[in-house]
Design a protein around this motif. Structure first.
Motif, short mmCIF file in Angstrom:
data_model
loop_
_atom_site.label_atom_id
_atom_site.label_comp_id
_atom_site.label_asym_id
_atom_site.label_seq_id
_atom_site.Cartn_x
_atom_site.Cartn_y
_atom_site.Cartn_z
N VAL A 36 0.84 -1.21 0.00
CA VAL A 36 0.00 0.00 0.00
C VAL A 36 0.87 1.25 0.00
CG1 VAL A 36 -1.66 1.33 1.36
CG2 VAL A 36 -1.98 -1.13 1.08
N LEU A 37 1.93 1.24 0.81
CA LEU A 37 2.83 2.39 0.86
C LEU A 37 3.48 2.64 -0.50
CD1 LEU A 37 4.37 4.58 2.41
CD2 LEU A 37 6.06 2.84 3.04
N VAL A 38 4.00 1.57 -1.12
CA VAL A 38 4.64 1.72 -2.43
C VAL A 38 3.63 2.21 -3.47
CG1 VAL A 38 5.75 0.45 -4.31
CG2 VAL A 38 6.43 0.02 -1.94
N PHE A 46 -1.22 10.68 -1.19
CA PHE A 46 -1.98 9.79 -0.32
C PHE A 46 -3.43 10.27 -0.29
CE2 PHE A 46 2.32 9.10 1.09
CZ PHE A 46 2.35 7.75 1.42
N THR A 47 -4.32 9.47 -0.88
CA THR A 47 -5.74 9.76 -0.87
C THR A 47 -6.50 8.51 -0.43
OG1 THR A 47 -6.08 9.08 -3.18
CG2 THR A 47 -5.43 11.37 -2.80
N TRP A 48 -7.76 8.68 -0.10
CA TRP A 48 -8.57 7.53 0.31
C TRP A 48 -8.71 6.54 -0.85
CZ3 TRP A 48 -9.09 6.42 5.11
CH2 TRP A 48 -9.17 7.42 6.08
N GLY A 49 -8.81 7.07 -2.08
CA GLY A 49 -8.91 6.20 -3.25
C GLY A 49 -7.65 5.38 -3.46
N ASN A 50 -6.49 6.05 -3.34
CA ASN A 50 -5.22 5.32 -3.48
C ASN A 50 -5.02 4.32 -2.35
OD1 ASN A 50 -4.58 6.66 -5.82
ND2 ASN A 50 -3.29 8.19 -4.82
N LEU A 51 -5.46 4.68 -1.14
CA LEU A 51 -5.33 3.77 -0.01
C LEU A 51 -6.17 2.51 -0.23
CD1 LEU A 51 -4.28 3.21 2.85
CD2 LEU A 51 -6.27 4.42 3.74
N LEU A 52 -7.44 2.70 -0.64
CA LEU A 52 -8.31 1.55 -0.90
C LEU A 52 -7.79 0.73 -2.09
CD1 LEU A 52 -10.88 -0.01 -0.32
CD2 LEU A 52 -12.12 1.58 -1.80
N GLY A 53 -7.36 1.41 -3.15
CA GLY A 53 -6.81 0.70 -4.29
C GLY A 53 -5.56 -0.09 -3.94
N GLY A 54 -4.70 0.48 -3.08
CA GLY A 54 -3.50 -0.22 -2.65
C GLY A 54 -3.81 -1.46 -1.83
N GLU A 132 13.33 -1.55 -3.12
CA GLU A 132 12.20 -0.63 -3.29
C GLU A 132 12.59 0.79 -2.93
OE1 GLU A 132 9.36 -0.98 -4.56
OE2 GLU A 132 9.09 -3.14 -4.74
N ALA A 133 13.29 0.96 -1.82
CA ALA A 133 13.67 2.30 -1.37
C ALA A 133 14.59 2.97 -2.38
CB ALA A 133 14.35 2.22 -0.01
N LEU A 134 15.50 2.22 -2.99
CA LEU A 134 16.41 2.79 -3.98
C LEU A 134 15.68 3.13 -5.27
CD1 LEU A 134 19.44 0.40 -3.42
CD2 LEU A 134 19.43 2.86 -2.99
N SER A 135 14.77 2.27 -5.70
CA SER A 135 14.07 2.49 -6.97
C SER A 135 13.11 3.67 -6.92
CB SER A 135 13.31 1.22 -7.38
OG SER A 135 14.21 0.17 -7.67
N LEU A 136 12.66 4.04 -5.73
CA LEU A 136 11.73 5.16 -5.60
C LEU A 136 12.43 6.51 -5.72
CD1 LEU A 136 9.42 3.84 -2.73
CD2 LEU A 136 8.78 4.23 -5.11
N VAL A 137 13.76 6.52 -5.64
CA VAL A 137 14.52 7.77 -5.75
C VAL A 137 14.91 7.98 -7.21
CG1 VAL A 137 16.62 8.97 -5.06
CG2 VAL A 137 15.39 7.56 -3.40
N PRO A 138 14.57 9.13 -7.80
CA PRO A 138 14.90 9.39 -9.21
C PRO A 138 16.41 9.27 -9.47
CG PRO A 138 13.35 11.02 -8.40
CD PRO A 138 13.79 10.23 -7.20
N GLY A 139 16.75 8.70 -10.62
CA GLY A 139 18.15 8.56 -11.00
C GLY A 139 18.76 7.23 -10.64
N THR A 140 18.05 6.42 -9.84
CA THR A 140 18.53 5.10 -9.44
C THR A 140 17.42 4.09 -9.67
OG1 THR A 140 19.92 6.10 -7.73
CG2 THR A 140 19.58 3.73 -7.61
#
Length: 202
Positions: A36-38, A46-54, A132-140
């Motif tokens: 859900v966080l990813v 972070f929205t209610w729709g994204n939370l439910l979809g996650g 996951e943490a590395l891929s979320l940062v642009p450029g890596t």
């Protein structure tokens, strides 16, 4: 008196099975939480729709695409979690500005490279969280993972000298260290501090 009391919760007793089921439910809940966080980070808000979809997507992934069980043997450390969150936001902003500068700089052609870094804590959970943490940062971007040796292959943008490769490897190790200090076990934290610089894979 010798013998084993059937109600003492031994390895073959019902208490063990109950704790095993509870542990599996806990691990599944943690996995859904991370998914859900990813999902929300990928959407950028972070929205209610994204939370439910996650939640729906994470549950569907675990039900229809079951993965090998990943047991959470660590413990949550509030100070470590805060340090990880703050540093992640700082790295995110810094990398975003850097990538934006490259995109608008006239005539500049950035060079890229792929670096291999072997993680020091060789668990599936640490491998997944660090990637996951590395891929979320642009450029890596993590382009490949060797599970057997716990090695991450990271695509790094804008590499101009050999020192940039060393800095990229140190960044991966720093992210791994912050994750372990936030959610790792005591033994994993000790292992990390005792082995600050593992050898690079050949």
């Amino acid at each position: 008196m010798t013998g084993t009391d059937p109600g003492d919760g031994s390895a073959d007793g019902p208490g063990r099975d109950v704790r095993g089921r509870a542990g599996r439910w806990r691990d599944q809940a943690i996995a859904v939480g991370w998914l859900v966080l990813v999902w929300n980070l990928l959407w950028g808000e972070f929205t209610w729709g994204n939370l439910l979809g996650g939640i729906l997507l994470g549950t569907a992934v675990l039900v229809f695409f079951p993965l090998p069980p990943v047991t959470f043997a660590g413990r949550l450390r509030p100070r470590g979690l805060l340090v990880f969150a703050v540093r992640f936001v700082v790295d995110l902003v810094r990398a975003s500005v850097h990538v934006a500068r490259i995109a608008v700089q006239p005539g500049y052609v950035p060079h890229s490279a792929i670096v291999a870094v072997r993680l020091r804590v060789r668990t599936d959970l640490n491998l997944a969280l660090t990637a996951e943490a590395l891929s979320l940062v642009p450029g890596t971007l993590i382009v490949d993972v060797d599970r057997a040796s716990a090695t991450l292959y990271a695509h790094v943008l804008d590499v101009r000298r050999r020192s940039d490769l060393a800095a990229a490897r140190e960044q991966v190790r720093a992210v791994e260290q912050r994750i372990i200090e936030a959610v790792g076990s005591t033994a994993e934290v000790r292992r990390l501090r005792a082995d600050p610089a593992d050898k690079e894979p050949s």
